[in-house]
Design a protein around this motif. Structure first.
Motif, PDB file in Angstrom:
ATOM      1  N   LYS A   1       0.839  -1.190   0.000  1.00 30.82           N
ATOM      2  CA  LYS A   1       0.000   0.000   0.000  1.00 30.82           C
ATOM      3  C   LYS A   1       0.878   1.245   0.000  1.00 30.82           C
ATOM      4  O   LYS A   1       1.735   1.402   0.872  1.00 30.82           O
ATOM      5  CB  LYS A   1      -0.916   0.002   1.234  1.00 30.82           C
ATOM      6  N   ASP A   2       0.703   2.087  -1.007  1.00 31.48           N
ATOM      7  CA  ASP A   2       1.448   3.347  -1.111  1.00 31.48           C
ATOM      8  C   ASP A   2       2.960   3.148  -1.042  1.00 31.48           C
ATOM      9  O   ASP A   2       3.680   3.928  -0.414  1.00 31.48           O
ATOM     10  CB  ASP A   2       1.015   4.323  -0.015  1.00 31.48           C
ATOM     11  N   GLY A   3       3.429   2.083  -1.666  1.00 29.28           N
ATOM     12  CA  GLY A   3       4.872   1.842  -1.716  1.00 29.28           C
ATOM     13  C   GLY A   3       5.440   1.121  -0.517  1.00 29.28           C
ATOM     14  O   GLY A   3       6.658   0.917  -0.427  1.00 29.28           O
ATOM     15  N   TYR A   4       4.584   0.723   0.431  1.00 25.90           N
ATOM     16  CA  TYR A   4       5.015  -0.003   1.633  1.00 25.90           C
ATOM     17  C   TYR A   4       4.409  -1.400   1.659  1.00 25.90           C
ATOM     18  O   TYR A   4       3.281  -1.608   1.215  1.00 25.90           O
ATOM     19  CB  TYR A   4       4.576   0.728   2.904  1.00 25.90           C
ATOM     20  N   ILE A   5       5.159  -2.330   2.215  1.00 27.60           N
ATOM     21  CA  ILE A   5       4.640  -3.663   2.499  1.00 27.60           C
ATOM     22  C   ILE A   5       4.322  -3.707   3.982  1.00 27.60           C
ATOM     23  O   ILE A   5       5.179  -3.425   4.829  1.00 27.60           O
ATOM     24  CB  ILE A   5       5.657  -4.751   2.127  1.00 27.60           C
ATOM     25  N   TYR A   6       3.064  -4.038   4.305  1.00 28.83           N
ATOM     26  CA  TYR A   6       2.600  -4.047   5.686  1.00 28.83           C
ATOM     27  C   TYR A   6       2.552  -5.473   6.222  1.00 28.83           C
ATOM     28  O   TYR A   6       2.272  -6.416   5.479  1.00 28.83           O
ATOM     29  CB  TYR A   6       1.198  -3.439   5.797  1.00 28.83           C
ATOM     30  N   GLY A   7       2.769  -5.593   7.523  1.00 27.55           N
ATOM     31  CA  GLY A   7       2.571  -6.889   8.160  1.00 27.55           C
ATOM     32  C   GLY A   7       3.538  -7.121   9.299  1.00 27.55           C
ATOM     33  O   GLY A   7       4.630  -6.536   9.349  1.00 27.55           O
ATOM     34  N   ARG A   8       3.123  -7.986  10.224  1.00 29.35           N
ATOM     35  CA  ARG A   8       3.959  -8.321  11.360  1.00 29.35           C
ATOM     36  C   ARG A   8       5.195  -9.068  10.881  1.00 29.35           C
ATOM     37  O   ARG A   8       5.093 -10.091  10.215  1.00 29.35           O
ATOM     38  CB  ARG A   8       3.159  -9.160  12.361  1.00 29.35           C
ATOM     39  N   GLY A   9       6.363  -8.503  11.196  1.00 29.86           N
ATOM     40  CA  GLY A   9       7.625  -9.112  10.783  1.00 29.86           C
ATOM     41  C   GLY A   9       8.361  -8.321   9.721  1.00 29.86           C
ATOM     42  O   GLY A   9       9.512  -8.617   9.401  1.00 29.86           O
ATOM     43  N   THR A  10       7.711  -7.275   9.170  1.00 22.94           N
ATOM     44  CA  THR A  10       8.384  -6.514   8.115  1.00 22.94           C
ATOM     45  C   THR A  10       9.606  -5.766   8.631  1.00 22.94           C
ATOM     46  O   THR A  10      10.536  -5.485   7.868  1.00 22.94           O
ATOM     47  CB  THR A  10       7.418  -5.503   7.461  1.00 22.94           C
ATOM     48  N   ILE A  11       9.614  -5.441   9.947  1.00 23.28           N
ATOM     49  CA  ILE A  11      10.834  -4.841  10.513  1.00 23.28           C
ATOM     50  C   ILE A  11      11.345  -5.618  11.710  1.00 23.28           C
ATOM     51  O   ILE A  11      12.426  -5.311  12.216  1.00 23.28           O
ATOM     52  CB  ILE A  11      10.619  -3.357  10.910  1.00 23.28           C
ATOM     53  N   ASP A  12      10.619  -6.619  12.164  1.00 24.20           N
ATOM     54  CA  ASP A  12      11.078  -7.427  13.298  1.00 24.20           C
ATOM     55  C   ASP A  12      10.535  -8.835  13.165  1.00 24.20           C
ATOM     56  O   ASP A  12       9.467  -9.144  13.680  1.00 24.20           O
ATOM     57  CB  ASP A  12      10.620  -6.774  14.607  1.00 24.20           C
ATOM     58  N   ASP A  13      11.234  -9.761  12.488  1.00 25.40           N
ATOM     59  CA  ASP A  13      12.571  -9.624  11.947  1.00 25.40           C
ATOM     60  C   ASP A  13      12.651 -10.405  10.647  1.00 25.40           C
ATOM     61  O   ASP A  13      13.709 -10.798  10.216  1.00 25.40           O
ATOM     62  CB  ASP A  13      13.580 -10.143  12.986  1.00 25.40           C
ATOM     63  N   LYS A  14      11.475 -10.613  10.011  1.00 22.63           N
ATOM     64  CA  LYS A  14      11.475 -11.378   8.766  1.00 22.63           C
ATOM     65  C   LYS A  14      12.141 -10.620   7.635  1.00 22.63           C
ATOM     66  O   LYS A  14      12.588 -11.233   6.653  1.00 22.63           O
ATOM     67  CB  LYS A  14      10.044 -11.776   8.386  1.00 22.63           C
ATOM     68  N   ASN A  15      12.200  -9.296   7.738  1.00 29.73           N
ATOM     69  CA  ASN A  15      12.943  -8.550   6.718  1.00 29.73           C
ATOM     70  C   ASN A  15      14.399  -8.995   6.681  1.00 29.73           C
ATOM     71  O   ASN A  15      14.995  -9.131   5.610  1.00 29.73           O
ATOM     72  CB  ASN A  15      12.845  -7.044   6.969  1.00 29.73           C
ATOM     73  N   CYS A  16      14.980  -9.245   7.861  1.00 31.17           N
ATOM     74  CA  CYS A  16      16.375  -9.704   7.910  1.00 31.17           C
ATOM     75  C   CYS A  16      16.494 -11.168   7.492  1.00 31.17           C
ATOM     76  O   CYS A  16      17.449 -11.546   6.795  1.00 31.17           O
ATOM     77  CB  CYS A  16      16.940  -9.502   9.308  1.00 31.17           C
ATOM     78  N   VAL A  17      15.547 -11.995   7.907  1.00 32.98           N
ATOM     79  CA  VAL A  17      15.566 -13.409   7.503  1.00 32.98           C
ATOM     80  C   VAL A  17      15.575 -13.521   5.982  1.00 32.98           C
ATOM     81  O   VAL A  17      16.452 -14.176   5.384  1.00 32.98           O
ATOM     82  CB  VAL A  17      14.341 -14.158   8.076  1.00 32.98           C
ATOM     83  N   ILE A  18      14.595 -12.884   5.343  1.00 32.65           N
ATOM     84  CA  ILE A  18      14.489 -12.975   3.890  1.00 32.65           C
ATOM     85  C   ILE A  18      15.629 -12.209   3.216  1.00 32.65           C
ATOM     86  O   ILE A  18      16.146 -12.631   2.178  1.00 32.65           O
ATOM     87  CB  ILE A  18      13.118 -12.453   3.407  1.00 32.65           C
ATOM     88  N   GLY A  19      16.049 -11.085   3.823  1.00 33.94           N
ATOM     89  CA  GLY A  19      17.161 -10.322   3.257  1.00 33.94           C
ATOM     90  C   GLY A  19      18.439 -11.134   3.188  1.00 33.94           C
ATOM     91  O   GLY A  19      19.158 -11.117   2.175  1.00 33.94           O
ATOM     92  N   ILE A  20      18.743 -11.858   4.260  1.00 38.83           N
ATOM     93  CA  ILE A  20      19.958 -12.688   4.288  1.00 38.83           C
ATOM     94  C   ILE A  20      19.869 -13.812   3.261  1.00 38.83           C
ATOM     95  O   ILE A  20      20.803 -14.033   2.471  1.00 38.83           O
ATOM     96  CB  ILE A  20      20.178 -13.270   5.695  1.00 38.83           C
ATOM     97  N   LEU A  21      18.765 -14.548   3.279  1.00 43.86           N
ATOM     98  CA  LEU A  21      18.624 -15.681   2.357  1.00 43.86           C
ATOM     99  C   LEU A  21      18.568 -15.222   0.909  1.00 43.86           C
ATOM    100  O   LEU A  21      19.143 -15.872   0.018  1.00 43.86           O
ATOM    101  CB  LEU A  21      17.361 -16.485   2.717  1.00 43.86           C
ATOM    102  N   GLN A  22      17.902 -14.095   0.655  1.00 42.14           N
ATOM    103  CA  GLN A  22      17.826 -13.588  -0.714  1.00 42.14           C
ATOM    104  C   GLN A  22      19.200 -13.146  -1.203  1.00 42.14           C
ATOM    105  O   GLN A  22      19.567 -13.381  -2.365  1.00 42.14           O
ATOM    106  CB  GLN A  22      16.849 -12.421  -0.793  1.00 42.14           C
TER     107      GLN A  22
END
Length: 508
Positions: free
Chosen positions: A151-172
């Motif tokens: 929505k409006d250039g953002y991805i919303y949801g529990r974990g987007t900054i704590d901490d699935k962003n890092c999980v997926i960022g590392i694996l990606q």
């Protein structure tokens, strides 16, 4: 007869004031410039095609839709944890088929990867993250908290900054490296815990025990933590990156009061609830003493002194004199008060079963986050002297603050992180800080002395309340920066030399 001695004293006083002012100004305006020039060329930015950009956003959204919630130490969504295992196998095929990568499941739902480097003489490092999240009731959210909606250039949801962003960022990042036929010189580990939000005892702790049993020693370890702060530190005008070099300790203090039950029509002078309430009030009304300037936060503010305007720059550069004044300023808001002292938070109260029954037992839990200059034993001594009531029974679970990790110019891990942050975010200064939350990294102290906490995101003032709060989100560009950070950290770590820099003023 007193005129001459008085004049002498006045002269001495004026001279002292002049000398003091000169020392303060000299110390302030001779501090090194925060702007640095790196002597070597850093890792190049990964060039992503449109398909790869879609791929990384798709992976994050899919991860958010899996509700890997940790409710308590005895309750987790194990169905979602198992689903997450299946998801990463599908989303990152290169990782699971590569001959360079060894994978094993730990504690049933956590994940451990070892990426083999070509030079076994180089000590490996570790990237750590966690896949579990705190609960997120739908009330108050602009979109459903596990929708992964854009929505409006953002991805919303529990974990987007704590901490699935890092999980997926590392694996990606690793997936992209393997697609590009990259083989590192330096080996590294990736640990993804499944129960960080409830202590990490069955995830990260088991991963650490497994590595320790193998005799593994790490050059450094990076976990979630502090971030790039833009407009968050009042009095500064540009973004500042903080690398956590320690984290606060913790105490869960349980208070119990037992008394005789009875009918509400004949109440005792003091009930179990009243006794407990008085104890809790004393704790809340008597905060722990300020320890500002006695921990690593001193280095943070001194290194940031040039970022503040007069007179704050003088005060920050001379905490040996102004620490009490700065402490009083920081105490005014909850977020900065947490830097100053061990915090006291009343979190749970239980008593009573019926309106006309005097309860025999009242219980409460108080959470303390321990300043790096204190220990759990010291805090408990203050607690007992504050409550001063033998009718209140105390029990606790506690751990001391982590040791302070090195942040000197000879430390490979810290300087490699600084270099990568500068590469990706074009931000200066990058300074050490104290992580006020607790992370899985506290379980890895036997594997390395160099444990750092940094989440590769830019946080603005309005973002802080999203941690464990409503409308947690990350921008699409922000998440791409997360992937860029880990991709380039893997490259920058692929060296046997500490990154070197000099302050710009030294070049002139």
């Amino acid at each position: 007869m007193w005129k001459k001695p008085v004049l002498v004293l006045v002269g001495v006083f004026i001279t002292g004031v002049v000398v003091l002012v000169a020392v303060l100004l000299l110390r302030t305006y001779t501090l090194p410039e925060n702007k640095v020039a790196w002597q070597d060329k850093g890792a190049p930015r990964i060039v992503l095609g449109e398909k790869e950009r879609e791929e990384l956003l798709k992976a994050l959204k899919a991860a958010i839709r899996i509700p890997t919630v940790s409710f308590s130490e005895t309750e987790q969504n194990t169905t979602a944890l198992a689903e997450f295992d299946e998801f990463i196998h599908r989303a990152f095929p290169e990782i699971f088929k590569s001959i360079l990568v060894t994978y094993e499941s730990v504690g049933k739902y956590s994940h451990l990867f070892h990426v083999q480097g070509s030079n076994n003489s180089l000590q490996p490092y570790m990237l750590l993250a966690h896949l579990d999240v705190v609960p997120a009731p739908a009330e108050g959210w602009d979109v459903p908290p596990f929708s992964g909606e854009e929505k409006d250039g953002y991805i919303y949801g529990r974990g987007t900054i704590d901490d699935k962003n890092c999980v997926i960022g590392i694996l990606q990042a690793l997936e992209f490296h393997l697609k590009r036929k990259f083989q590192p010189l330096r080996s590294f580990y990736i640990g993804i815990g499944h129960d960080e939000e409830i202590g990490g005892r069955h995830g990260a702790m088991k991963i650490a025990e497994k590595l320790e049993a193998k005799g593994v020693k790490l050059a450094f370890l990076l976990d979630e933590g502090l971030a790039v702060l833009d407009g968050v530190i009042q009095g500064t005008s540009r973004p500042i990156a903080l690398i956590g070099i320690t984290e606060k300790g913790g105490i869960d203090l349980n208070l119990t009061v037992n008394s005789s039950p009875g009918h509400s029509s004949m109440p005792p002078r003091e009930s179990s609830i009243g006794i407990l309430s008085a104890a809790l009030s004393r704790l809340e009304q008597n905060p722990m003493p300020s320890k500002f300037g006695k921990g690593p936060e001193r280095s943070m503010f001194e290194q940031l002194a040039r970022e503040f305007s007069f007179p704050l720059n003088v005060m920050m550069a001379n905490l040996w004199l102004f620490a009490p004044v700065i402490s009083r300023i920081l105490e005014q808001t909850p977020s900065s008060n947490a830097i100053v002292r061990t915090t006291t938070a009343l979190t749970i109260v239980n008593a009573g079963i019926k309106s006309n029954v005097i309860p025999p037992t009242a219980r409460a839990t108080v959470n303390f986050r321990i300043h790096p200059a204190q220990t759990a034993d010291e805090v408990m001594n203050i607690v007992k002297n504050t409550i001063m009531d033998d009718r209140v029974n105390l029990s606790n679970e506690s751990f001391d603050p982590l040791p302070i990790s090195p942040y000197d110019e000879e430390n490979f891990g810290y300087q490699t992180l600084k270099r990568t942050i500068s590469d990706v975010f074009s931000v200066e200064p990058v300074v050490p800080g104290v992580c006020i939350g607790n992370t899985d990294s506290r379980h890895f102290g036997n594997l390395t002395a160099s444990i750092y906490k940094f989440s590769p995101v830019v946080m603005k003032p309005g973002d802080l309340s999203r941690f464990h709060g409503l409308n947690e989100r990350i921008s699409k560009e922000g998440f791409e920066s997360v992937v860029q950070f880990y991709y380039r950290l893997i490259q920058n770590s692929d060296s046997d030399k500490v990154p070197r820099h000099r302050h710009v003023s030294e070049e002139l």
